[in-house]
Write an enzyme that holds these catalytic residues in place. Structure first.
Site, PDB file in Angstrom:
ATOM      1  N   SER A 155     110.282  84.569  32.514  1.00  0.00           N
ATOM      2  CA  SER A 155     110.156  86.000  32.807  1.00  0.00           C
ATOM      3  C   SER A 155     109.637  86.261  34.218  1.00  0.00           C
ATOM      4  O   SER A 155     109.403  87.410  34.589  1.00  0.00           O
ATOM      5  CB  SER A 155     109.259  86.681  31.760  1.00  0.00           C
ATOM      6  N   HIS A 168     108.176  90.473  29.566  1.00  0.00           N
ATOM      7  CA  HIS A 168     107.678  89.129  29.280  1.00  0.00           C
ATOM      8  C   HIS A 168     107.821  88.793  27.795  1.00  0.00           C
ATOM      9  O   HIS A 168     108.347  87.740  27.424  1.00  0.00           O
ATOM     10  CB  HIS A 168     106.216  88.971  29.711  1.00  0.00           C
ATOM     11  N   HIS A 202     109.921  85.474  25.331  1.00  0.00           N
ATOM     12  CA  HIS A 202     109.584  84.749  24.099  1.00  0.00           C
ATOM     13  C   HIS A 202     110.655  84.755  23.024  1.00  0.00           C
ATOM     14  O   HIS A 202     110.737  83.812  22.232  1.00  0.00           O
ATOM     15  CB  HIS A 202     108.321  85.348  23.466  1.00  0.00           C
ATOM     16  N   GLU A 247     104.230  78.953  26.813  1.00  0.00           N
ATOM     17  CA  GLU A 247     104.225  79.792  28.012  1.00  0.00           C
ATOM     18  C   GLU A 247     104.796  79.086  29.253  1.00  0.00           C
ATOM     19  O   GLU A 247     105.534  79.684  30.021  1.00  0.00           O
ATOM     20  CB  GLU A 247     102.808  80.291  28.329  1.00  0.00           C
TER      21      GLU A 247
HETATM   22 FE    FE Z   1     103.474  85.176  26.525  1.00  0.00          FE
END
Ligand code: FE
Ligand code: PHE
Length: 296
Positions: A201, A134, A139, A182
């Site tokens: 993700s 993730h 990111h 997010e």
């Molecule tokens: Fe995150």
């Protein structure tokens, strides 16, 4: 693999989660097992099969400039050379979620904390806390985009500032992070695209966020987002859509949030799944399959 050192469990904005040591560690790259490299490869290949035509171009550009591949878990030291040269960010390896103020301080200094350990094979489809896949795959590609890199640093500074204003401002700022960094969607000439790391993700949410008729998709509006509760345990009930990263930057980095926090003081928060008058609605969700409560 050594188990990450859990200090205690604590209620945070991410729910009831283990809190790890705040130490910055060296990524113990040599300790990754063959199975862990395979987990990375499986997750990477699965997402790369799904994301073309779904994730935004900027995500793919960052990923390929960074040279991430399914071959093996990337070395942070190698990514850092590329990242530093492009946008001045540095990845630091951590054991897991950090206390809020530490997290903000790192971001304000262009350091992005990445959980160094990867999920177990039985957690391939779902893990309740951020892991290497993730944090890194989700990111880091957008940290290669200068305007997004600047947004993330400004967010860190904004977090330190919000903390001085109190709990309500911190909650409002966290909602902004949640619905952009997010779980954000981007409107393009080719259609809606994903940029949020929690979506890119996740195999199931990559599909759900764009294709399901259940959730709302609503145009980004700063105060609307700051007042909207969210879900940490299920797919989102609402996704907010930006028209461009420039729009996001102008709406968030430019204004002083001080007066906005003041204006929103005591304002009621909106349930995660509501559609409101004045919303720019891309899709009004059917709400099918939504749990009745659990918004945070
Ligand atoms: Fe995150
Ligand atoms: N402009 C915000 C403030 O004055 C800081 C901020 C920047 C918040 C970027 C979110 C994202 O507090």
């Amino acid at each position: 693999m050594d188990q990450p050192r859990r200090v205690e469990h604590q209620m945070t904005d991410k729910g009831y989660v283990p809190v790890y040591t705040t130490a910055v560690v060296d990524q113990p790259w040599a300790s990754y097992s063959a199975e862990e490299h395979r987990t990375w490869a499986t997750l990477f290949e699965r997402q790369m099969a799904l994301l073309p035509g779904r994730a935004c171009d900027e995500f793919f550009a960052g990923l390929s400039e960074l040279g991430m591949s399914p071959h093996s878990i990337p070395k942070f030291s190698e990514l850092n050379e590329i990242l530093r040269a492009k946008t001045g960010w540095t990845l630091i390896a951590v054991e897991g979620l950090l206390p809020e103020l530490d997290f903000f301080t790192h971001l304000a200094n262009r350091r992005f904390p990445v959980t160094w350990w990867i999920r177990k094979p039985e957690q391939i489809d779902y893990i309740s806390e951020p892991d290497l896949f993730h944090d890194l795959f989700g990111h880091v590609p957008l940290l290669m985009l200068p305007i997004f890199a600047d947004y993330m640093q400004a967010y860190g500074e904004g977090g330190l500032k919000a903390a001085r204003y109190g709990n309500e401002p911190l909650t409002e700022l966290t909602r902004l992070y949640w619905y952009t960094v997010e779980f954000g969607l981007l409107n393009t000439a080719q259609g809606l695209r994903i940029y949020g790391s929690g979506i890119v993700s996740s195999k199931s949410e990559s599909l759900y966020s764009l294709e399901s008729t259940a959730p709302n998709r609503i145009g980004f509006d700063l105060k609307r987002v700051m007042r909207t509760r969210y879900r940490i345990d299920t797919f989102q009930k609402t996704y907010f859509v930006i028209d461009s990263f420039e729009q996001l930057f102008r709406a968030t980095v430019d204004p002083d949030f001080g007066p906005i926090y003041y204006e929103l003081k005591g304002a009621e928060a909106f349930p995660a799944g509501d559609v409101l008058d004045g919303d720019r609605v891309f899709q009004s969700g059917s709400g099918e399959g939504w749990p009745v409560d659990g918004d945070v």
